[in-house]
Design a protein around this motif. Structure first.
Motif, short mmCIF file in Angstrom:
data_model
loop_
_atom_site.label_atom_id
_atom_site.label_comp_id
_atom_site.label_asym_id
_atom_site.label_seq_id
_atom_site.Cartn_x
_atom_site.Cartn_y
_atom_site.Cartn_z
N LEU A 117 0.85 -1.18 0.00
CA LEU A 117 0.00 0.00 0.00
C LEU A 117 0.90 1.23 0.00
O LEU A 117 1.29 1.74 1.04
CB LEU A 117 -0.90 -0.02 1.24
N ILE A 118 1.21 1.74 -1.20
CA ILE A 118 2.15 2.86 -1.30
C ILE A 118 1.48 4.17 -0.92
O ILE A 118 2.15 5.15 -0.62
CB ILE A 118 2.78 2.95 -2.71
N ALA A 119 0.15 4.22 -0.96
CA ALA A 119 -0.64 5.36 -0.50
C ALA A 119 -2.03 4.81 -0.20
O ALA A 119 -2.31 3.65 -0.50
CB ALA A 119 -0.70 6.47 -1.55
N THR B 297 2.67 -3.33 -18.50
CA THR B 297 4.10 -3.02 -18.44
C THR B 297 4.66 -3.21 -17.04
O THR B 297 5.87 -3.00 -16.84
CB THR B 297 4.36 -1.57 -18.90
N ARG B 298 3.85 -3.57 -16.08
CA ARG B 298 4.30 -3.75 -14.70
C ARG B 298 3.66 -4.99 -14.08
O ARG B 298 2.87 -4.88 -13.14
CB ARG B 298 4.02 -2.50 -13.87
N SER C 280 15.25 -2.36 -8.52
CA SER C 280 14.08 -3.23 -8.56
C SER C 280 14.48 -4.70 -8.55
O SER C 280 13.80 -5.54 -7.94
CB SER C 280 13.22 -2.92 -9.79
N LEU C 281 15.59 -5.03 -9.21
CA LEU C 281 16.07 -6.42 -9.21
C LEU C 281 16.56 -6.82 -7.82
O LEU C 281 16.26 -7.91 -7.34
CB LEU C 281 17.20 -6.58 -10.24
N ARG C 282 17.31 -5.91 -7.18
CA ARG C 282 17.78 -6.20 -5.82
C ARG C 282 16.59 -6.35 -4.87
O ARG C 282 16.58 -7.22 -4.00
CB ARG C 282 18.68 -5.07 -5.33
N LYS C 283 15.57 -5.49 -5.03
CA LYS C 283 14.40 -5.54 -4.15
C LYS C 283 13.66 -6.86 -4.31
O LYS C 283 13.26 -7.48 -3.32
CB LYS C 283 13.46 -4.38 -4.46
N ALA C 284 13.49 -7.32 -5.56
CA ALA C 284 12.77 -8.58 -5.79
C ALA C 284 13.51 -9.74 -5.14
O ALA C 284 12.90 -10.59 -4.48
CB ALA C 284 12.61 -8.82 -7.29
N LEU C 285 14.83 -9.77 -5.30
CA LEU C 285 15.62 -10.85 -4.69
C LEU C 285 15.60 -10.76 -3.17
O LEU C 285 15.52 -11.77 -2.47
CB LEU C 285 17.06 -10.80 -5.20
N VAL D 24 -2.14 0.54 -4.56
CA VAL D 24 -1.42 -0.70 -4.31
C VAL D 24 -0.44 -0.96 -5.45
O VAL D 24 -0.84 -0.98 -6.62
CB VAL D 24 -2.39 -1.89 -4.18
N ALA D 25 0.83 -1.16 -5.13
CA ALA D 25 1.82 -1.41 -6.17
C ALA D 25 3.13 -1.86 -5.54
O ALA D 25 3.35 -1.69 -4.34
CB ALA D 25 2.05 -0.15 -7.01
N ALA D 26 3.99 -2.43 -6.38
CA ALA D 26 5.35 -2.80 -5.96
C ALA D 26 6.37 -2.37 -7.00
O ALA D 26 7.57 -2.43 -6.75
CB ALA D 26 5.44 -4.31 -5.74
N SER D 27 5.93 -1.94 -8.16
CA SER D 27 6.83 -1.64 -9.27
C SER D 27 7.52 -0.29 -9.10
O SER D 27 6.99 0.63 -8.47
CB SER D 27 6.06 -1.65 -10.60
N ASP D 28 8.69 -0.17 -9.71
CA ASP D 28 9.41 1.11 -9.71
C ASP D 28 8.59 2.19 -10.41
O ASP D 28 8.61 3.36 -10.01
CB ASP D 28 10.75 0.96 -10.43
N ALA D 29 7.87 1.80 -11.46
CA ALA D 29 7.08 2.79 -12.21
C ALA D 29 6.04 3.46 -11.33
O ALA D 29 5.87 4.68 -11.35
CB ALA D 29 6.40 2.11 -13.40
#
Length: 345
Positions: free
Chosen positions: A29-31, A207-208, A300-305, A35-40
Motif C-alpha cells: 500500500l504505497i498510499a 508493463t508492470r 528493482s532487481l535487488r528488491k525482488a531478490l 497498491v503497487a510494488a513496481s518502480d514505475a
C-alpha cells in the motif's frame, strides 16, 4: 515471519498442489488505496507527493482503468485542501445546453425550467479541488468558457450580473493524447497549458506485471474479506501476470470479483478465469510479454531478490518473468554475482 520471508513464502508454489499462497501486506500500500510494488508506480507516488505540495493545476493521463481519479483524490487528500470538498465531474456527460448551468450555476427564471437558484460546480468545490474527468471530451467552446474562469478565478451565474470569486484547485484527467487533438485543432493549446502545470502519467498494467500479485492480494485478502491468504494455482497466476489487461486495474478487479463469487473458499484456479485471458495476443489483447516493458532498474532487481530471500525462481515469479529472463537482466544490470547466490531454485 519477517515481511521478507512472508513474501518469499507467498510466491513459492506448493510442490504437491501447485498452488501459490498469496498474503496481503501493508508494504504493497504505497498510499491510501494505491497498491503497487513496481518502480514505475513508486515514481508516480513521488510525483503525487510533489503535486500535493503546491496548488497548481495537474493533468493525469493514462489508459482507461489505470486509476486516474484515485490519483487525483490522493493528491487532494495529501494536500492542504484535504478538509475541503473534492468534486468530480465527468466532462463527457454534460451536454452543451446544460454546460454553463452545471459549472457556473443559474438564477431562478434565467431560462425555461430554472425553477430555483442553483449553485454551480465551481462554487460547490470552493476552497477544495475540482476534478475534471475526461477533460479531452470538452468541446472547444466549452474549453473557452472554462479557460476564462481559470484565468480570472471568478464565476457569473446565468441570469446574474454579479461575479463571484472562487478558489478552486483544478486536477484534470484524460485517456486521450491531447497533443494530437491540439494538432487536429480540436483542443485549445492555451487551455492545455493552463491545466497542465504538472503532468502525471499512469503506466498501463501490462508493463508492470510485478504489480499483479499485490493487486490480487489486496482485492481478495486486503478488503475485509475475512481471510488472510488466498491460494492461486501457479498457472492461473502466470496467466494473470501475462495477460495484456486492455482495461488495466479496473478489468483485473472485475475478473477478481467474478473469481471471488466462483471460489468463496479463497482458491483461484484456471477454470475460474474468463476464457479471454488465455487467448493469443491479437489487436492488443491476449497474452503480453512482460519483459517488453521498461527495463528494470538495479534497485528493482535487488528488491525482488531481497523480498524473496534470494530465491531466483520466486523473484522471477514476483516480477512476472521467466528465471532465464531474470538471469539476463541481472547480467545486464551488472549483478552477475547474484546469479550464483543462495537458493536458486
Amino acid at each position: 515471519l519477517s515481511a521478507r520471508r512472508r513474501t518469499a513464502a507467498a510466491v513459492e508454489p506448493d510442490r504437491r498442489t501447485g498452488m501459490v499462497e498469496i498474503r496481503f501486506s501493508d508494504e504493497y500500500l504505497i498510499a491510501d488505496r494505491l497498491v503497487a510494488a513496481s518502480d514505475a508506480m513508486l515514481g508516480v507516488l513521488r510525483q503525487i507527493r510533489f503535486a500535493a505540495s503546491f496548488e497548481r493545476p495537474v493533468l493525469v493521463t493514462g489508459e482507461t482503468g489505470t486509476g486516474k481519479e484515485l490519483v487525483a483524490r490522493t493528491i487532494h487528500e495529501s494536500g492542504d485542501r484535504r478538509d475541503r470538498p473534492f468534486v468530480a465531474v465527468n466532462c463527457a456527460a454534460i451536454p452543451d445546453h446544460l454546460f454553463e448551468s452545471e459549472f457556473f450555476g443559474h438564477r431562478k427564471g434565467s431560462f425555461t425550467g430554472a425553477f430555483t437558484d442553483r449553485t454551480g460546480i465551481f462554487e460547490e468545490a470552493a476552497g477544495g479541488t475540482l476534478f475534471l474527468d475526461e477533460v479531452g471530451e470538452l468541446s472547444t467552446l466549452q474549453q473557452v468558457k472554462l479557460l476564462r474562469i481559470l484565468q480570472e478565478g471568478r464565476v457569473r451565474r446565468l441570469g446574474e450580473n454579479v461575479e463571484r470569486p472562487v478558489d478552486v484547485r483544478i486536477i484534470s484527467a484524460t485517456n486521450r493524447e491531447l497533443e494530437r487533438k491540439i494538432e487536429a485543432s480540436t483542443f485549445r493549446e492555451d487551455f492545455y497549458y493552463r491545466i497542465n502545470a504538472e503532468h502525471i502519467h499512469l503506466p498501463p498494467l501490462r508493463t508492470r506485471p510485478e504489480d499483479v500479485m499485490p493487486l490480487v492480494s489486496y482485492f481478495l485478502c486486503g478488503r475485509k474479506e475475512g481471510r488472510e491468504t488466498v491460494r492461486v494455482e501457479s498457472g492461473a497466476l502466470r496467466r494473470l501476470q501475462r495477460y495484456s489487461w486492455p482495461g488495466n486495474v479496473r478489468e483485473l478487479f472485475t475478473v477478481l470479483d467474478r473469481v471471488r463469487h466462483l471460489g468463496p473458499g479463497g482458491v483461484v484456479t484456471m477454470e475460474m478465469l474468463p476464457a479471454r485471458l488465455g487467448e493469443g495476443a491479437a489487436g492488443g489483447r491476449g497474452e503480453a510479454v512482460p519483459s517488453a516493458g521498461a527495463v528494470r532498474t538495479t534497485d528493482s532487481l535487488r528488491k525482488a531478490l531481497s523480498m524473496c530471500n534470494g530465491n531466483k525462481t520466486a523473484a522471477a515469479r514476483w516480477l512476472g518473468i521467466s528465471r532465464g529472463t531474470l538471469y539476463k537482466e541481472l547480467r545486464r544490470a551488472g549483478l552477475s554475482n547474484l546469479i550464483s547466490g543462495p537458493r536458486t531454485a
